[in-house]
Scaffold this motif. Structure first.
Motif, PDB file in Angstrom:
ATOM      1  N   SER A  42       0.823  -1.205   0.000  1.00 16.57           N
ATOM      2  CA  SER A  42       0.000   0.000   0.000  1.00 16.57           C
ATOM      3  C   SER A  42       0.856   1.252   0.000  1.00 16.57           C
ATOM      4  O   SER A  42       2.071   1.198   0.191  1.00 16.57           O
ATOM      5  CB  SER A  42      -0.898   0.016   1.249  1.00 16.57           C
ATOM      6  OG  SER A  42      -0.101   0.150   2.424  1.00 16.57           O
ATOM      7  N   THR A  84      -4.857   0.889  -5.727  1.00 15.61           N
ATOM      8  CA  THR A  84      -3.782   0.654  -4.761  1.00 15.61           C
ATOM      9  C   THR A  84      -4.273   1.012  -3.359  1.00 15.61           C
ATOM     10  O   THR A  84      -4.799   2.112  -3.148  1.00 15.61           O
ATOM     11  CB  THR A  84      -2.543   1.502  -5.096  1.00 15.61           C
ATOM     12  OG1 THR A  84      -2.072   1.159  -6.394  1.00 15.61           O
ATOM     13  CG2 THR A  84      -1.432   1.268  -4.077  1.00 15.61           C
ATOM     14  N   PRO A  85      -4.126   0.123  -2.390  1.00 17.17           N
ATOM     15  CA  PRO A  85      -4.579   0.435  -1.026  1.00 17.17           C
ATOM     16  C   PRO A  85      -3.821   1.607  -0.420  1.00 17.17           C
ATOM     17  O   PRO A  85      -2.663   1.864  -0.773  1.00 17.17           O
ATOM     18  CB  PRO A  85      -4.299  -0.866  -0.255  1.00 17.17           C
ATOM     19  CG  PRO A  85      -4.192  -1.930  -1.289  1.00 17.17           C
ATOM     20  CD  PRO A  85      -3.615  -1.259  -2.502  1.00 17.17           C
TER      21      PRO A  85
END
Length: 278
Positions: A42, A84-85
């Motif tokens: 992340s 995308t985290p």
């Protein structure tokens, strides 16, 4: 080399030491953030506020969420690719509603999972930001707090209550009460919008009312059990890497630490004494 030259070298090295230590700490933070980002897959964003000490007078001042923080977090969110985290580490007493709302809106609109990580506390505006996350990871004894707006030194809900109870309120009290009602309505509706990500509208509206209209004092700690009872997406436990990261944001020096401890380490088991003939 004479004594004067040695003295000047000492003075120069002593003056450079804080800058060198600060740079070393910054590099250590970047390495820790990169390691944590790699482990979590992340973008890791930190919003960490410590008590600062003024360089000359030595008086402690408290940092809080401001417009510069909002700009920094928004830049980080924009730089994160879709899907995308994002993990945002929150350690803050709160701050400006405007800044916290901007951060919360950006996180809510991010096209990807958002996780808020609270190692110790994220009060007021920090809680507002956490509510925008899909998941709130909290240490077992960490706390969030109410998000009721404050006007100066007084809670908006208390100003409204005082105006309603006064027999003949003056113009200033009436004006403050009018502004307070607007502030309460604005925050309550904003929070309800955030909560509708993972709650039905009726439940989101009720939880927003509880959190933003003065149910508790503004510094009341809401620990994991209470947060779960409200239906918030709370998960107890945070990554070990976050604890290690927090050690790299020490309280500024200049005063004696209030807490010190020595971890207990059990002694190695003693071997039994040998007997004659063995």
């Amino acid at each position: 080399m004479d004594l004067i030259n040695i003295l000047w070298i000492f003075i120069i090295l002593a003056s450079l030491q804080p800058a060198i230590q600060r740079r070393f700490l910054e590099l250590s933070r970047q390495r820790a953030l990169s390691r944590l980002a790699s482990e979590r897959g992340s973008t890791v964003i930190t919003l960490i506020h410590r008590q600062e000490t003024m360089s000359f007078f030595g008086f402690p001042i408290v940092r809080y969420i401001n417009i510069d923080d909002a700009e920094g977090v928004l830049n980080a969110v924009r730089a994160t690719p879709a899907a995308t985290p994002i993990d945002i580490v929150l350690h803050t007493p709160g701050g400006l509603v405007l800044a916290a709302s901007q951060i919360a809106s950006a996180l809510e609109e991010h096209d990807g999972p958002v996780r808020a990580i609270v190692p110790h506390y994220a009060m007021s505006g920090g809680t507002l930001i956490a509510l925008a996350a899909d998941e709130i990871n909290v240490d077992p004894h960490a706390a969030l707090g109410p998000v009721d707006p404050q006007l100066g030194e007084y809670p908006a809900a208390s100003i409204v209550a005082a105006a309603e109870q006064a027999k003949d309120p003056d113009d200033r009290t009436l004006i403050l009460a009018d502004v307070s009602r607007k502030a309460l309505w604005q925050v309550e509706n904003f929070v309800a919008g955030l909560l509708e990500q993972y709650m039905k509208p009726a439940q989101a509206k009720e939880v927003a009312r509880i959190l933003s209209t003065g149910t508790w004092t503004h510094d009341h700690p809401l620990e994991p059990e209470e947060l779960e009872a409200l239906g918030l997406p709370v998960k107890a436990g945070i990554p070990q890497g976050v604890h290690e990261l927090m050690r790299l944001y020490p309280q500024p020096r200049g005063r004696q630490a209030s807490v010190e401890y020595v971890p207990f380490r059990p002694r190695p088991a003693e071997r039994p004494a040998s007997r004659p003939g063995n």
